[in-house]
Design a protein around this motif. Structure first.
Motif, PDB file in Angstrom:
ATOM      1  N   VAL A  63       0.842  -1.194   0.000  1.00  0.00           N
ATOM      2  CA  VAL A  63       0.000   0.000   0.000  1.00  0.00           C
ATOM      3  C   VAL A  63       0.882   1.249   0.000  1.00  0.00           C
ATOM      4  O   VAL A  63       0.649   2.203  -0.771  1.00  0.00           O
ATOM      5  N   LEU A  64       1.906   1.250   0.844  1.00  0.00           N
ATOM      6  CA  LEU A  64       2.820   2.388   0.907  1.00  0.00           C
ATOM      7  C   LEU A  64       3.543   2.590  -0.413  1.00  0.00           C
ATOM      8  O   LEU A  64       3.616   3.716  -0.929  1.00  0.00           O
ATOM      9  N   VAL A  65       4.070   1.502  -0.966  1.00  0.00           N
ATOM     10  CA  VAL A  65       4.838   1.600  -2.209  1.00  0.00           C
ATOM     11  C   VAL A  65       3.935   2.045  -3.360  1.00  0.00           C
ATOM     12  O   VAL A  65       4.329   2.878  -4.184  1.00  0.00           O
ATOM     13  N   GLY A  66       2.717   1.517  -3.422  1.00  0.00           N
ATOM     14  CA  GLY A  66       1.798   1.912  -4.478  1.00  0.00           C
ATOM     15  C   GLY A  66       1.448   3.384  -4.408  1.00  0.00           C
ATOM     16  O   GLY A  66       1.461   4.091  -5.425  1.00  0.00           O
ATOM     17  N   TYR A  71       2.400   9.057  -6.345  1.00  0.00           N
ATOM     18  CA  TYR A  71       2.892  10.386  -5.993  1.00  0.00           C
ATOM     19  C   TYR A  71       4.088  10.780  -6.860  1.00  0.00           C
ATOM     20  O   TYR A  71       4.156  11.900  -7.390  1.00  0.00           O
ATOM     21  N   LEU A  72       5.027   9.853  -7.039  1.00  0.00           N
ATOM     22  CA  LEU A  72       6.237  10.152  -7.802  1.00  0.00           C
ATOM     23  C   LEU A  72       5.927  10.453  -9.262  1.00  0.00           C
ATOM     24  O   LEU A  72       6.442  11.429  -9.824  1.00  0.00           O
ATOM     25  N   VAL A  73       5.108   9.621  -9.889  1.00  0.00           N
ATOM     26  CA  VAL A  73       4.864   9.821 -11.323  1.00  0.00           C
ATOM     27  C   VAL A  73       4.029  11.077 -11.574  1.00  0.00           C
ATOM     28  O   VAL A  73       4.258  11.787 -12.568  1.00  0.00           O
ATOM     29  N   LEU A  90      -2.815  20.615  -7.136  1.00  0.00           N
ATOM     30  CA  LEU A  90      -2.220  19.288  -7.183  1.00  0.00           C
ATOM     31  C   LEU A  90      -0.921  19.208  -6.384  1.00  0.00           C
ATOM     32  O   LEU A  90      -0.585  18.152  -5.843  1.00  0.00           O
ATOM     33  N   HIS A  91      -0.193  20.323  -6.313  1.00  0.00           N
ATOM     34  CA  HIS A  91       1.040  20.323  -5.523  1.00  0.00           C
ATOM     35  C   HIS A  91       0.733  20.155  -4.033  1.00  0.00           C
ATOM     36  O   HIS A  91       1.446  19.444  -3.322  1.00  0.00           O
ATOM     37  N   TYR A  92      -0.329  20.787  -3.564  1.00  0.00           N
ATOM     38  CA  TYR A  92      -0.718  20.631  -2.166  1.00  0.00           C
ATOM     39  C   TYR A  92      -1.234  19.215  -1.905  1.00  0.00           C
ATOM     40  O   TYR A  92      -0.940  18.625  -0.855  1.00  0.00           O
ATOM     41  N   ALA A  93      -1.993  18.668  -2.854  1.00  0.00           N
ATOM     42  CA  ALA A  93      -2.493  17.299  -2.710  1.00  0.00           C
ATOM     43  C   ALA A  93      -1.336  16.310  -2.682  1.00  0.00           C
ATOM     44  O   ALA A  93      -1.335  15.343  -1.906  1.00  0.00           O
ATOM     45  N   ALA A  94      -0.326  16.551  -3.520  1.00  0.00           N
ATOM     46  CA  ALA A  94       0.843  15.673  -3.544  1.00  0.00           C
ATOM     47  C   ALA A  94       1.613  15.738  -2.227  1.00  0.00           C
ATOM     48  O   ALA A  94       2.063  14.707  -1.707  1.00  0.00           O
ATOM     49  N   LEU A  95       1.760  16.936  -1.688  1.00  0.00           N
ATOM     50  CA  LEU A  95       2.425  17.086  -0.405  1.00  0.00           C
ATOM     51  C   LEU A  95       1.690  16.311   0.685  1.00  0.00           C
ATOM     52  O   LEU A  95       2.306  15.594   1.487  1.00  0.00           O
ATOM     53  N   ALA A  96       0.367  16.417   0.705  1.00  0.00           N
ATOM     54  CA  ALA A  96      -0.430  15.686   1.690  1.00  0.00           C
ATOM     55  C   ALA A  96      -0.268  14.179   1.498  1.00  0.00           C
ATOM     56  O   ALA A  96      -0.162  13.413   2.464  1.00  0.00           O
ATOM     57  N   GLY A  97      -0.230  13.733   0.231  1.00  0.00           N
ATOM     58  CA  GLY A  97      -0.056  12.312  -0.041  1.00  0.00           C
ATOM     59  C   GLY A  97       1.290  11.794   0.438  1.00  0.00           C
ATOM     60  O   GLY A  97       1.376  10.707   1.019  1.00  0.00           O
ATOM     61  N   ALA A  98       2.341  12.564   0.182  1.00  0.00           N
ATOM     62  CA  ALA A  98       3.677  12.149   0.619  1.00  0.00           C
ATOM     63  C   ALA A  98       3.762  12.084   2.141  1.00  0.00           C
ATOM     64  O   ALA A  98       4.363  11.166   2.710  1.00  0.00           O
ATOM     65  N   LEU A  99       3.169  13.066   2.806  1.00  0.00           N
ATOM     66  CA  LEU A  99       3.157  13.040   4.268  1.00  0.00           C
ATOM     67  C   LEU A  99       2.358  11.849   4.792  1.00  0.00           C
ATOM     68  O   LEU A  99       2.704  11.247   5.817  1.00  0.00           O
ATOM     69  N   GLY A 100       1.282  11.482   4.078  1.00  0.00           N
ATOM     70  CA  GLY A 100       0.509  10.309   4.461  1.00  0.00           C
ATOM     71  C   GLY A 100       1.322   9.033   4.353  1.00  0.00           C
ATOM     72  O   GLY A 100       1.256   8.156   5.229  1.00  0.00           O
ATOM     73  N   LEU A 136       9.065  11.203   3.250  1.00  0.00           N
ATOM     74  CA  LEU A 136       9.265  12.406   4.050  1.00  0.00           C
ATOM     75  C   LEU A 136      10.255  13.350   3.375  1.00  0.00           C
ATOM     76  O   LEU A 136      10.032  14.571   3.335  1.00  0.00           O
ATOM     77  N   LEU A 137      11.349  12.811   2.837  1.00  0.00           N
ATOM     78  CA  LEU A 137      12.319  13.648   2.133  1.00  0.00           C
ATOM     79  C   LEU A 137      11.680  14.309   0.911  1.00  0.00           C
ATOM     80  O   LEU A 137      11.906  15.495   0.639  1.00  0.00           O
ATOM     81  N   ALA A 138      10.884  13.529   0.171  1.00  0.00           N
ATOM     82  CA  ALA A 138      10.204  14.099  -0.991  1.00  0.00           C
ATOM     83  C   ALA A 138       9.217  15.181  -0.573  1.00  0.00           C
ATOM     84  O   ALA A 138       9.082  16.217  -1.244  1.00  0.00           O
ATOM     85  N   ALA A 139       8.520  14.966   0.541  1.00  0.00           N
ATOM     86  CA  ALA A 139       7.576  15.960   1.045  1.00  0.00           C
ATOM     87  C   ALA A 139       8.286  17.244   1.448  1.00  0.00           C
ATOM     88  O   ALA A 139       7.766  18.353   1.230  1.00  0.00           O
ATOM     89  N   LEU A 140       9.465  17.114   2.023  1.00  0.00           N
ATOM     90  CA  LEU A 140      10.239  18.305   2.380  1.00  0.00           C
ATOM     91  C   LEU A 140      10.589  19.118   1.132  1.00  0.00           C
ATOM     92  O   LEU A 140      10.544  20.348   1.136  1.00  0.00           O
ATOM     93  N   GLY A 141      10.940  18.402   0.047  1.00  0.00           N
ATOM     94  CA  GLY A 141      11.203  19.085  -1.214  1.00  0.00           C
ATOM     95  C   GLY A 141       9.976  19.811  -1.729  1.00  0.00           C
ATOM     96  O   GLY A 141      10.061  20.935  -2.234  1.00  0.00           O
ATOM     97  N   ASP A 142       8.818  19.172  -1.585  1.00  0.00           N
ATOM     98  CA  ASP A 142       7.570  19.807  -1.999  1.00  0.00           C
ATOM     99  C   ASP A 142       7.299  21.060  -1.170  1.00  0.00           C
ATOM    100  O   ASP A 142       6.862  22.093  -1.703  1.00  0.00           O
ATOM    101  N   ALA A 143       7.511  20.951   0.139  1.00  0.00           N
ATOM    102  CA  ALA A 143       7.244  22.085   1.024  1.00  0.00           C
ATOM    103  C   ALA A 143       8.124  23.282   0.674  1.00  0.00           C
ATOM    104  O   ALA A 143       7.658  24.430   0.653  1.00  0.00           O
TER     105      ALA A 143
END
Length: 233
Positions: A63-66, A71-73, A90-100, A136-143
């Motif tokens: 589930v996490l990997v999927g 999120y990545l693509v 979509l950028h905010y939605a992606a950030l929320a997804g990465a944090l999830g 988390l690292l990807a989310a930091l980049g988004d933030a």
């Protein structure tokens, strides 16, 4: 074979072929953009089907990997298509997804670590922490990108590259050395050839990131959001 399983396997196979084409064809060409769109559609479909199957099993790590792959693509595609610095929903939605995903990795990792056998769905805590940490690292980049109201130039291209390539790395790993490997004859599995695509993909990712950031291959934004430099790969 169920319809969901068929979608997962067929879309994953097409995604691996599309990813290879995206790495090999001329960057910014019509073919590159076309296979990139195919990669986006097939990867998100494959990952969504994989999440459904993982919920049925259950298998928390899948589930996490999927979710992380989707999120990545999506964020990679956004980085390739939007050369301006505007931030959309979509950028905010992606950030929320990465944090999830990051929160899920921590939760499932702790659950595995604190279980009597030290396992969650047959896996130790580390894989859950690993993908949670990457998210988390990807989310930091988004933030940071959102705080700066966008990203452009070489950094935008590098963002597109590493996210697309790492998603491709996940798909290839699932096919060649993960569950998909059982589709290959045992003689091929024993040769070790199925382990080759993953390091090749990572090496290609590093090559292109270095080429973009450390050379003059990319020299500014093109005039159209659908174009990238036309240097050959």
């Amino acid at each position: 074979m169920t319809l969901i399983m068929f979608l997962h396997i067929s879309m994953g196979t097409i995604a691996v072929l599309a990813g290879a084409a995206a790495l090999l064809v001329r960057k910014g060409s019509r073919v590159h953009r076309g296979v990139g769109n195919i990669f986006l559609i097939t990867m998100t479909t494959m990952s969504a089907a994989g999440i459904y199957l993982a919920l049925v099993l259950p298998m928390a790590i899948s589930v996490l990997v999927g979710a992380f792959t989707i999120y990545l693509v999506v964020t990679s595609w956004l980085a390739a298509r939007r050369i301006d610095e505007s931030i959309i929903w979509l950028h905010y939605a992606a950030l929320a997804g990465a944090l999830g995903v990051a929160a899920g990795g921590l939760f499932f990792g702790l659950e595995a670590q604190n279980s009597p056998g030290g396992l969650k769905d047959g896996l130790p805590a580390f894989p859950h922490y690993f993908f949670g940490g990457l998210a988390l690292l990807a989310a930091l980049g988004d933030a940071v990108m959102i705080a700066r109201q966008g990203i452009s130039g070489k950094k935008r291209i590098a963002r597109h590259l590493w996210r697309m390539c790492f998603a491709y790395f996940i798909a290839a790993g699932s096919l060649f050395t993960g569950p998909g490997a059982t589709a290959f004859p045992e003689q091929i599995r024993e040769t070790g050839l199925l382990s080759a695509p993953e390091p090749i993909i990572l090496a290609s990712m590093l090559f292109w990131i270095v080429r973009v950031l450390a050379t003059r291959w990319y020299e500014g934004e093109p005039s159209s959001s659908a174009e990238m430099p036309t240097s050959t790969s």
